[in-house]
Scaffold this active site. Structure first.
Site, short mmCIF file in Angstrom:
data_model
loop_
_atom_site.label_atom_id
_atom_site.label_comp_id
_atom_site.label_asym_id
_atom_site.label_seq_id
_atom_site.Cartn_x
_atom_site.Cartn_y
_atom_site.Cartn_z
N LYS A 13 24.59 68.90 35.48
CA LYS A 13 25.18 69.39 36.73
C LYS A 13 24.10 69.93 37.67
O LYS A 13 24.05 69.58 38.84
CB LYS A 13 26.20 70.51 36.43
CG LYS A 13 27.31 70.09 35.47
CD LYS A 13 28.30 71.22 35.21
CE LYS A 13 27.70 72.42 34.50
NZ LYS A 13 27.26 72.15 33.11
N ARG A 88 35.44 77.42 35.81
CA ARG A 88 35.34 77.19 34.37
C ARG A 88 36.61 77.58 33.62
O ARG A 88 36.67 77.42 32.40
CB ARG A 88 34.20 78.04 33.81
CG ARG A 88 32.86 77.31 33.62
CD ARG A 88 31.84 78.35 33.20
NE ARG A 88 30.75 77.88 32.41
CZ ARG A 88 29.54 77.56 32.88
NH1 ARG A 88 29.29 77.58 34.16
NH2 ARG A 88 28.58 77.21 32.06
N ARG A 127 15.14 72.15 27.80
CA ARG A 127 15.20 72.44 29.24
C ARG A 127 14.23 73.53 29.66
O ARG A 127 14.09 74.55 29.00
CB ARG A 127 16.63 72.87 29.58
CG ARG A 127 16.77 73.45 30.99
CD ARG A 127 18.18 73.47 31.48
NE ARG A 127 19.08 74.35 30.77
CZ ARG A 127 20.39 74.41 31.00
NH1 ARG A 127 20.95 73.60 31.91
NH2 ARG A 127 21.15 75.22 30.33
N ARG A 161 15.35 79.54 29.56
CA ARG A 161 16.44 80.51 29.51
C ARG A 161 16.61 81.05 28.10
O ARG A 161 16.58 80.31 27.13
CB ARG A 161 17.74 79.85 29.99
CG ARG A 161 17.82 79.79 31.49
CD ARG A 161 18.91 78.86 31.97
NE ARG A 161 20.20 79.07 31.31
CZ ARG A 161 21.28 78.37 31.58
NH1 ARG A 161 21.24 77.39 32.48
NH2 ARG A 161 22.41 78.61 30.96
N ARG A 172 28.80 77.92 23.77
CA ARG A 172 29.10 77.48 25.13
C ARG A 172 29.90 76.18 25.13
O ARG A 172 30.79 75.99 25.96
CB ARG A 172 27.79 77.32 25.92
CG ARG A 172 27.24 78.68 26.36
CD ARG A 172 25.73 78.70 26.50
NE ARG A 172 25.23 77.85 27.53
CZ ARG A 172 23.94 77.46 27.61
NH1 ARG A 172 23.07 77.85 26.69
NH2 ARG A 172 23.56 76.68 28.57
P1 ADP Z 1 25.16 75.75 31.61
O1 ADP Z 1 25.43 74.80 32.72
O2 ADP Z 1 23.92 75.44 30.84
O3 ADP Z 1 26.34 76.00 30.74
P2 ADP Z 1 25.23 78.02 33.50
O4 ADP Z 1 23.94 78.35 34.13
O5 ADP Z 1 26.26 77.32 34.33
O6 ADP Z 1 24.87 77.20 32.19
O7 ADP Z 1 25.90 79.34 32.90
C1 ADP Z 1 25.19 80.21 32.08
C2 ADP Z 1 26.11 81.33 31.61
O8 ADP Z 1 26.56 82.09 32.74
C3 ADP Z 1 27.40 80.86 30.93
O9 ADP Z 1 27.21 80.63 29.54
C4 ADP Z 1 28.33 82.05 31.20
O10 ADP Z 1 28.02 83.15 30.34
C5 ADP Z 1 27.93 82.46 32.61
N1 ADP Z 1 28.71 81.74 33.65
C6 ADP Z 1 28.22 80.87 34.57
N2 ADP Z 1 29.20 80.42 35.37
C7 ADP Z 1 30.36 81.02 34.94
C8 ADP Z 1 31.72 80.94 35.35
N3 ADP Z 1 32.10 80.14 36.34
N4 ADP Z 1 32.61 81.69 34.65
C9 ADP Z 1 32.25 82.51 33.64
N5 ADP Z 1 30.98 82.61 33.20
C10 ADP Z 1 30.03 81.87 33.85
P1 ADP Z 2 23.66 71.60 33.30
O1 ADP Z 2 23.38 72.18 34.67
O2 ADP Z 2 24.87 70.70 33.29
O3 ADP Z 2 23.72 72.64 32.22
P2 ADP Z 2 20.96 70.44 33.54
O4 ADP Z 2 21.05 69.70 34.82
O5 ADP Z 2 20.21 71.72 33.55
O6 ADP Z 2 22.44 70.64 32.92
O7 ADP Z 2 20.33 69.45 32.45
C1 ADP Z 2 20.01 69.91 31.14
C2 ADP Z 2 18.66 69.33 30.70
O8 ADP Z 2 18.78 67.92 30.52
C3 ADP Z 2 17.54 69.54 31.72
O9 ADP Z 2 16.35 69.80 31.02
C4 ADP Z 2 17.48 68.22 32.47
O10 ADP Z 2 16.14 67.92 32.92
C5 ADP Z 2 17.93 67.22 31.42
N1 ADP Z 2 18.75 66.13 31.98
C6 ADP Z 2 19.65 66.19 32.99
N2 ADP Z 2 20.23 64.99 33.22
C7 ADP Z 2 19.69 64.13 32.32
C8 ADP Z 2 19.88 62.73 32.04
N3 ADP Z 2 20.76 61.99 32.74
N4 ADP Z 2 19.16 62.19 31.04
C9 ADP Z 2 18.29 62.95 30.31
N5 ADP Z 2 18.06 64.26 30.52
C10 ADP Z 2 18.75 64.86 31.52
#
Ligand code: ADP
Ligand code: ADP
Ligand code: ZN
Length: 215
Positions: A13, A88, A127, A161, A172
């Site tokens: 995302k 979410r 990541r 992170r 998660r």
């Molecule tokens: P990822 O895409 O890797 O799951 P995010 O950066 O979106 O991670 O979120 C990291 C953490 O922040 C989540 O595990 C949660 O604890 C919190 N968080 C982020 N967005 C939301 C949301 N919309 N509602 C509740 N918690 C959230």
């Molecule tokens: P999210 O925001 O959904 O948690 P990220 O965009 O941070 O996910 O992606 C998670 C990890 O995977 C990052 O290190 C990113 O560089 C890698 N990644 C994202 N998209 C792809 C893909 N299509 N193929 C391989 N690796 C990817």
């Protein structure tokens, strides 16, 4: 244009949102980024969210919806919005409907990034991001072109992170399955869900999203 990028942790995302920001001048509204900024700044929201995030659980609906409201107010009406990691839960999905109406916006698409769960742990544990500009990278799938140097800004400082470890990822993913995936049918009923193969290369995923937005 207002879109939601939906998918489990590591689906891509943030990566795709950054590319849409570059290509289309849209704004990325990432509640994860907003919460991490609040934790870093030590605000009351940050103090409340810190431990919850470290466990991989969800922060309260009220907190994240307030953060989104503040961003929508700050960004003005003309730029498109990419909701990344929000909503979410069902309560957040309802809150977003109300917020969009208040801000004179409507939802164009919910783009679901479909990914194989087994791939997510590898994505998350590899990541890292540029400490200066936030550009996302991966140990295997997206290394900087010049070793240890950010492609975008040239910084040589990167960060990982605290919650990007295998234990937290499992929590998660559980939260995603239990609370986030169930919001999809609401959007399906409106005919705005589009699915993209999130297992494809980063550029191929971007092309698929661009094709949806251009349709
Ligand atoms: P990822 O895409 O890797 O799951 P995010 O950066 O979106 O991670 O979120 C990291 C953490 O922040 C989540 O595990 C949660 O604890 C919190 N968080 C982020 N967005 C939301 C949301 N919309 N509602 C509740 N918690 C959230
Ligand atoms: P999210 O925001 O959904 O948690 P990220 O965009 O941070 O996910 O992606 C998670 C990890 O995977 C990052 O290190 C990113 O560089 C890698 N990644 C994202 N998209 C792809 C893909 N299509 N193929 C391989 N690796 C990817
Ligand atoms: Zn950078």
């Amino acid at each position: 244009m207002n879109i939601i990028l939906l998918g489990p942790p590591g689906a891509g995302k943030g990566t795709q949102a950054q590319r849409l920001v570059e290509h289309r001048g849209m704004r990325q509204l990432s509640t994860g980024d907003m919460l991490r900024a609040a934790v870093k700044a030590g605000t009351p929201v940050g103090l409340e969210a810190k431990a919850v995030m470290e466990r991989g659980e969800l922060v309260s609906d009220e907190i994240v919806s307030k953060l989104i409201d503040a961003e929508l107010t700050a960004m003005g009406a003309d730029a498109g919005a990419i909701f990344d990691g929000y909503p979410r839960t069902e309560a957040q999905a309802h809150a977003l409907d109300a917020l969009l109406a208040q801000h004179g916006r409507s939802l164009d698409y919910v783009i679901e990034l479909e990914v194989n769960e087994d791939a997510l742990v590898e994505r998350i544990t590899g990541r890292f991001t540029c400490a200066n500009c936030g550009e996302g990278y991966h140990d295997v799938f997206k290394q900087p072109a010049v070793e240890a140097t950010c492609d975008k800004c040239g910084s040589r400082e990167f960060k990982r992170r605290l919650d990007d470890n295998e234990d937290t990822v499992r929590t998660r993913m559980g939260e995603y399955r239990a609370k986030t995936a169930p919001i999809l049918p609401v959007y399906e009923a409106r005919g705005i869900v589009r699915r993209v193969d999130g297992m494809a290369d980063i550029g191929t995923v971007t092309d698929a999203i661009e094709a949806i937005l251009a349709a």
